[in-house]
Write an enzyme that holds these catalytic residues in place. Structure first.
Site: not given
Ligand code: CMC
Length: 436
Positions: A267, A306, A362
């Site tokens: 987050h 996201h 971010d």
């Molecule tokens: N790098 C590589 N792969 C990713 C990333 C990433 N940053 N984000 C998602 N994926 C992949 C993930 O591995 C999955 O692939 P597969 O379908 O093959 O398993 C697919 O994309 C869907 O990901 P998810 O984890 O199911 O998506 P989510 O909606 O649960 O997670 C997230 C959203 C923001 C937690 C995630 O994108 C992430 O971990 N990003 C990196 C951390 C980040 O930048 N967080 C800040 C978010 S924005 C501001 C805030 O909220 O504070």
């Protein structure tokens, strides 16, 4: 007649019609789908709220496919260009932009709630100097609950407003005090002549000069960054705020819970992780290899992806634009080149394209913060200060919503039932391991 959906239950052969409202069905309507009188009724299973609306809200609107963010109906780009942070705070909390008199009164009120009780100062002094600033912030906000026991009366509108003003006024003071504590500098008291962000910079960086003067461009850039971070509908921390607040806990404790949720690297903690990632990559030439490792399952690209945006995060676009202006004052942060190369390669790569992973808020914010002189550990604190406004707006909306009750999800129980009790002397280590 509104839209309805007919659901046929193959277990009983019965058909049910459920109303559809705002593109949703009510989970409670599914309860009538039963196999017999002893059946509890059908529930929905939705870990991580992937497809569940937990409330009605009129604060922030996001169209994740189009990359649109609006606060109370105003596009974020318009607010970032024309307003200051406290004006936007007023909008989020009260629903409309203030007129001149309202804004003057509001700024006065917030400014005159920026001092901390001396006992709070002593509390922060007791925290180890090398604690993470987010840990200090969370603990200190929670400690304000002890300073303001009157805050427990969350049903009184006047009382809520007082606590809202206190929290918005005091968050920069707590954040600055956490920073000065960690570097061993004396605390700087608020200066009521300064704007919200100028005063924050004053409390962070004033040394022996009689009056701190912030660079106007940097103070404005920070103000715009605060606007961009002020609210973002039902994210993890807003959900924590609503969930804890729904038990009618006082707002200091609820804000502490929300800030704790924000601190995680998935987050708000991601901004700090982005800088670590860029430092680990080191040079533009290493970007390709780094991305390959991520695709092979070694870590994530921090600042990318996201839950809601499946397009460019509109806040990241504005941040990129501010970065250029900040760098004219501070000099260019060398990490920007690595970040831009990372973005260029990722946005052209099938892995990221097919998953619709774009830079989020971010990705570029830390690069600006660092150029302005903030240490990476402070980045999430810089997120928490403006987000306090969003948390408070969400909290108030939750308390005033007649449909809301204490948040209490259901579960699917997967454990054992009705086990035979074994006295202590009959339990073996193996037995204990097997039973877990
Ligand atoms: N790098 C590589 N792969 C990713 C990333 C990433 N940053 N984000 C998602 N994926 C992949 C993930 O591995 C999955 O692939 P597969 O379908 O093959 O398993 C697919 O994309 C869907 O990901 P998810 O984890 O199911 O998506 P989510 O909606 O649960 O997670 C997230 C959203 C923001 C937690 C995630 O994108 C992430 O971990 N990003 C990196 C951390 C980040 O930048 N967080 C800040 C978010 S924005 C501001 C805030 O909220 O504070």
């Amino acid at each position: 007649m509104g839209d309805i959906i007919a659901i046929s239950d193959s277990r009983t052969g019965r058909t049910y019609t459920l109303p559809i409202e705002n593109g949703t069905i009510r989970a409670m309507d599914l309860r009538q789908l039963k196999t017999g009188p002893d059946d509890f009724g059908l529930m929905t299973y939705d870990p991580a709220f992937m497809n569940t609306a937990s409330c009605r809200s009129s604060i922030s609107f996001i169209d994740g496919d189009k990359g649109i963010l609006e606060y109370r109906g105003y596009p974020i780009e318009v607010l970032a260009e024309n307003c200051n942070f406290l004006e936007v705070a007023y909008l989020l909390l009260f629903g409309n932009l203030p007129n001149g008199d309202e804004l003057k009164g509001w700024v006065y009120e917030i400014t005159h709630h920026s001092m901390l009780h001396e006992s709070t100062k002593k509390f922060t002094e007791g925290i180890r100097y090398n604690a993470h600033p987010m840990s200090m912030l969370v603990s200190t906000v929670a400690a304000l609950s002890a300073v303001y026991p009157d805050a427990r009366d969350v049903q009184s509108a006047d009382n809520r407003l007082l606590q809202i003003k206190r929290l918005i006024g005091k968050m920069p003071t707590i954040a600055a005090m956490s920073y000065r504590h960690s570097v061993g500098f004396p605390y700087v008291y608020p200066d009521n002549d300064l704007s919200y962000t100028e005063n924050f910079m004053n409390m962070l960086w004033k040394m022996v000069e009689p009056k701190y003067v912030a660079h106007p461009m940097l103070a404005r850039a920070l103000d715009v960054l605060f606007i961009l971070h002020a609210d973002h509908e039902q994210n993890c921390s807003a959900n924590a705020m609503r969930s804890v607040g729904s038990s009618l806990a006082d707002p200091y404790l609820s804000i502490a819970a929300a800030a704790a949720a924000l601190s995680g690297p998935l987050h708000g903690g991601a901004n700090e992780e982005v800088i670590r990632m860029l430092d680990e990559i080191g040079t533009k030439e290493n970007v390709y290899d780094y991305i390959r490792r991520v695709k092979d399952g070694h870590g994530r690209l921090m600042g990318f992806g996201h839950r809601i945006y499946k397009n460019y995060d509109p806040r990241a676009k504005i941040i990129k634009w501010i970065a250029e202006q900040v760098f004219e004052v501070t000099g260019r942060n060398s990490r920007l080149d690595i970040a831009m190369e990372l973005e260029r390669i990722a946005l052209d790569d099938e892995y990221f394209v097919s998953r619709r992973l774009y830079p989020n808020v971010d990705f570029y914010s830390g690069i600006i913060y660092q150029a302005m002189g903030f240490r990476p550990e402070m980045f999430t604190v810089l997120f928490a200060i403006p987000r306090t406004v969003g948390w408070l707006a969400q909290w108030q909306e939750m308390l005033l919503d007649p449909e809301q009750k204490i948040a209490r999800p259901r579960q699917i129980y997967t454990g054992q039932r009705m086990r035979e009790y074994l006295p202590l002397e009959k339990r073996t280590p193996v037995h204990a391991m097997e039973e877990v």
